[in-house]
Design a protein around this motif. Structure first.
Motif, PDB file in Angstrom:
ATOM      1  N   GLU A 131       0.838  -1.209   0.000  1.00 17.91           N
ATOM      2  CA  GLU A 131       0.000   0.000   0.000  1.00 17.91           C
ATOM      3  C   GLU A 131       0.874   1.262   0.000  1.00 17.91           C
ATOM      4  O   GLU A 131       0.657   2.193  -0.783  1.00 17.91           O
ATOM      5  N   VAL A 132       1.840   1.260   0.876  1.00 17.41           N
ATOM      6  CA  VAL A 132       2.734   2.416   0.996  1.00 17.41           C
ATOM      7  C   VAL A 132       3.588   2.571  -0.264  1.00 17.41           C
ATOM      8  O   VAL A 132       3.802   3.678  -0.761  1.00 17.41           O
ATOM      9  N   SER A 133       4.043   1.446  -0.806  1.00 17.90           N
ATOM     10  CA  SER A 133       4.884   1.503  -2.001  1.00 17.90           C
ATOM     11  C   SER A 133       4.097   2.076  -3.181  1.00 17.90           C
ATOM     12  O   SER A 133       4.617   2.898  -3.944  1.00 17.90           O
ATOM     13  N   LYS A 134       2.832   1.633  -3.313  1.00 15.67           N
ATOM     14  CA  LYS A 134       2.014   2.138  -4.425  1.00 15.67           C
ATOM     15  C   LYS A 134       1.844   3.648  -4.330  1.00 15.67           C
ATOM     16  O   LYS A 134       1.804   4.343  -5.350  1.00 15.67           O
ATOM     17  N   LYS A 135       1.786   4.158  -3.121  1.00 14.97           N
ATOM     18  CA  LYS A 135       1.577   5.601  -2.966  1.00 14.97           C
ATOM     19  C   LYS A 135       2.874   6.402  -3.135  1.00 14.97           C
ATOM     20  O   LYS A 135       2.877   7.458  -3.766  1.00 14.97           O
ATOM     21  N   TYR A 136       3.972   5.911  -2.579  1.00 12.47           N
ATOM     22  CA  TYR A 136       5.187   6.735  -2.509  1.00 12.47           C
ATOM     23  C   TYR A 136       6.323   6.282  -3.432  1.00 12.47           C
ATOM     24  O   TYR A 136       7.291   7.022  -3.611  1.00 12.47           O
ATOM     25  N   PHE A 137       6.230   5.050  -3.943  1.00 15.03           N
ATOM     26  CA  PHE A 137       7.315   4.548  -4.806  1.00 15.03           C
ATOM     27  C   PHE A 137       6.732   4.012  -6.112  1.00 15.03           C
ATOM     28  O   PHE A 137       6.842   2.814  -6.405  1.00 15.03           O
ATOM     29  N   PRO A 138       6.129   4.887  -6.911  1.00 17.54           N
ATOM     30  CA  PRO A 138       5.457   4.395  -8.126  1.00 17.54           C
ATOM     31  C   PRO A 138       6.387   3.628  -9.058  1.00 17.54           C
ATOM     32  O   PRO A 138       5.951   2.703  -9.742  1.00 17.54           O
ATOM     33  N   GLU A 139       7.668   3.975  -9.065  1.00 16.99           N
ATOM     34  CA  GLU A 139       8.592   3.284  -9.978  1.00 16.99           C
ATOM     35  C   GLU A 139       8.908   1.857  -9.544  1.00 16.99           C
ATOM     36  O   GLU A 139       9.326   1.043 -10.362  1.00 16.99           O
ATOM     37  N   MET A 140       8.767   1.576  -8.265  1.00 24.69           N
ATOM     38  CA  MET A 140       8.910   0.177  -7.816  1.00 24.69           C
ATOM     39  C   MET A 140       7.561  -0.528  -7.902  1.00 24.69           C
ATOM     40  O   MET A 140       7.457  -1.656  -8.387  1.00 24.69           O
ATOM     41  N   ALA A 141       6.526   0.133  -7.412  1.00 21.26           N
ATOM     42  CA  ALA A 141       5.214  -0.511  -7.306  1.00 21.26           C
ATOM     43  C   ALA A 141       4.593  -0.801  -8.662  1.00 21.26           C
ATOM     44  O   ALA A 141       3.602  -1.546  -8.747  1.00 21.26           O
ATOM     45  N   VAL A 142       5.147  -0.258  -9.732  1.00 18.82           N
ATOM     46  CA  VAL A 142       4.648  -0.540 -11.073  1.00 18.82           C
ATOM     47  C   VAL A 142       4.610  -2.049 -11.338  1.00 18.82           C
ATOM     48  O   VAL A 142       3.771  -2.541 -12.105  1.00 18.82           O
ATOM     49  N   GLY A 143       5.474  -2.782 -10.639  1.00 18.61           N
ATOM     50  CA  GLY A 143       5.486  -4.234 -10.785  1.00 18.61           C
ATOM     51  C   GLY A 143       4.127  -4.858 -10.483  1.00 18.61           C
ATOM     52  O   GLY A 143       3.753  -5.876 -11.090  1.00 18.61           O
ATOM     53  N   PHE A 144       3.375  -4.272  -9.557  1.00 16.38           N
ATOM     54  CA  PHE A 144       2.069  -4.832  -9.178  1.00 16.38           C
ATOM     55  C   PHE A 144       1.037  -4.721 -10.311  1.00 16.38           C
ATOM     56  O   PHE A 144       0.025  -5.409 -10.296  1.00 16.38           O
ATOM     57  N   THR A 145       1.304  -3.834 -11.266  1.00 20.39           N
ATOM     58  CA  THR A 145       0.296  -3.613 -12.315  1.00 20.39           C
ATOM     59  C   THR A 145       0.417  -4.614 -13.457  1.00 20.39           C
ATOM     60  O   THR A 145      -0.435  -4.647 -14.334  1.00 20.39           O
ATOM     61  N   ASP A 146       1.482  -5.424 -13.436  1.00 19.97           N
ATOM     62  CA  ASP A 146       1.620  -6.419 -14.507  1.00 19.97           C
ATOM     63  C   ASP A 146       0.511  -7.459 -14.357  1.00 19.97           C
ATOM     64  O   ASP A 146       0.268  -7.982 -13.261  1.00 19.97           O
ATOM     65  N   PRO A 147      -0.192  -7.797 -15.459  1.00 22.96           N
ATOM     66  CA  PRO A 147      -1.346  -8.707 -15.343  1.00 22.96           C
ATOM     67  C   PRO A 147      -0.983 -10.128 -14.915  1.00 22.96           C
ATOM     68  O   PRO A 147      -1.852 -10.873 -14.479  1.00 22.96           O
ATOM     69  N   ARG A 148       0.285 -10.495 -15.012  1.00 22.10           N
ATOM     70  CA  ARG A 148       0.671 -11.861 -14.617  1.00 22.10           C
ATOM     71  C   ARG A 148       0.889 -11.994 -13.102  1.00 22.10           C
ATOM     72  O   ARG A 148       1.123 -13.088 -12.590  1.00 22.10           O
TER      73      ARG A 148
END
Lengths: 319, 319
Positions: A131-148
């Protein structure tokens, strides 16, 4: 000797007068100090103290229990190396990969670079970290958006134990240090479960501390892994990363025997040789070219300084 | 933002409440903190502030102008790498070597391991550094006791300018950072003098900062060296060292053309390949086996992470 330095364990204790100092019983008497521009987040999850601050020199910084997990400036070194060393060492491209821990999403981002990967599972114990990563570290949390990617918020050990035998080509254990919630991720029952869950010829790659600080921990871990990965191989690679203690961190690369009992005469996998192509950028997610890893960096990462090579003698298959 | 952290420049300013923090305009907003057990020496030479303290985790620490030069715990990494990489890269064993700076004696100790070396000259500007090292760092200062060593307390630039052409097989420039007395050691006139003083096919190896912090400085330095070492080669190697900023330091390895004008068709020396045997211990001086350097570490040290390789593109001959 009296000291006004704060004691470790939480961000409140570690940030003083506009400076953060990373103190821990894991590295007594030393610690990196960073100038704090602004504290962006402070929280307490069910498992740990979580803090995000904007630093003067390293961009945004993520702390768990007062210890640096990632900074904008240098996270790519660790994330690329712990993902691409085992991915490129495999004899055939990985299709199914598990990440234990790694809730910041950086390792997911790196795994998502491979078009052959079909499923990426993550078992992260603390939902506050993604949750925190998605808010403050978009360049790392982008991994969560991969459909796989499928994120499971759960106990990583239980998740691995419940996985069918030979489920994964690769399991990456992206843990914090062996104090607090990650302690069990350095113990034998967990490695036995990892060994069971990975396919013959597959790899388990775990965060394994710094040669300069924790040769004793690494030695014990490697010796234990050698017992567990019978007929396979256990090797150690390092990378440089300024905001981790001593500026360096390593990973233990454990390859499972190609046949289940290590029989059949096939030699264990030597992970020092890259066998898969270097992955490229991932324009769909805005992920740029690799910044640290290359095939030549891969092989050089297994070359240990003399003191470390001597210290780990007998515990590693290839060094 | 207000801060109680001391400003850099002297040990008095850098040590507070039982902790030392290494602050410098060279790495703003960050710095390693070390717990101080006892301050052993404080002095002011004609050139700089000199301090020695006993730390909790790194043994005895030498500061010049408030910046760490060496600690008992990890000095071997830097001293071995800056000495043995060029020594082992040479095509024939070095007989005559010059060290500019390096007043702690550690590089002398490493050079003394080679039985073929006949003369080792040192040009150190500040006599207080060898004096303090002899008293507080016996394991580094042992280098001064080798009978082949001659110490000249003088301006290193003038010493190099006054040396006959082609005097040395190797010149090691073991300088502090390019602020204060060492600033001129990063400028073109000095490199032109170095180039003149080293023999064709010989090597100049200089302390060259950290990839993580100073890629711009390294790039400018390498580009300048490429102009000076026409027909020769300019390469960059690194080593890990926890108490230097970012945990890593590099050295520029400049090989002079084999014939004076770089003509004659011979390819420039590629320093990535070791050609001389790894040196052993030196029982006469109580110097133990190598702790960091080996031939495989030598070659791996030239492998740069992608960001650095890209950043230095065009400035290096071999990378």
């Amino acid at each position: 000797m009296a000291s006004s330095k704060p004691s470790p364990g939480s961000a409140d204790q570690a940030i003083n007068d506009g400076w953060y100092t990373e103190l821990s019983p894991m590295w007594p008497g030393q610690g990196l100090s960073l100038k704090v521009k602004e504290i962006l987040y402070r929280g307490k999850s069910d498992f740990q103290d979580v803090c995000v601050f904007e630093s003067e020199s390293m961009g945004t910084v993520l702390l768990l229990d007062g210890v640096i997990q990632a900074t904008d400036r240098d996270e790519f070194s660790y994330q690329e190396m712990i993902a691409h060393i085992p991915m490129c060492a495999l004899e055939r491209p990985a299709k199914k990969v598990l990440v234990v821990g790694g809730g910041d999403g950086g390792v997911l981002r790196e795994l998502a670079r491979y078009p052959e990967v079909q499923e990426i599972h993550m078992a992260e114990i603390d939902k506050m970290v993604p949750e925190v990563s998605k808010k403050y570290f978009p360049e790392m949390a982008v991994g969560f958006t991969d459909p796989r990617v499928t994120l499971h918020i759960c106990d990583g050990i239980k998740y691995v134990e419940d996985s069918p035998e030979h489920s994964y080509d690769l399991i990456v254990v992206d843990s914090s240090d062996p104090v607090g919630p990650a302690e069990v991720l350095f113990e034998k029952p967990f490695f036995e479960a990892l060994h069971r869950a990975v396919r013959p010829g597959g790899i388990v790659c775990t965060q394994a501390e710094s040669l300069w600080l924790h040769l004793d921990i690494i030695k014990a871990l490697a010796a234990m892994c050698k017992e567990v990965f019978v007929g396979g191989s256990v090797s150690y690679a390092t990378t440089t990363i300024p905001t981790y203690p001593s500026g360096q961190i390593g990973m233990l690369v454990c390859a499972k025997a190609r046949t289940e009992q290590g029989e059949g005469g096939s030699a264990p996998l030597d992970p020092r040789t890259p066998r898969q192509a270097e992955p490229g950028p991932l324009p769909a997610l805005g992920v740029p070219d690799l910044q640290y890893y290359s095939h030549e960096v891969h092989s050089a990462a297994f070359v240990l300084p003399v003191f470390a090579k001597k210290g780990l003698q007998g515990c590693l298959t290839f060094q």
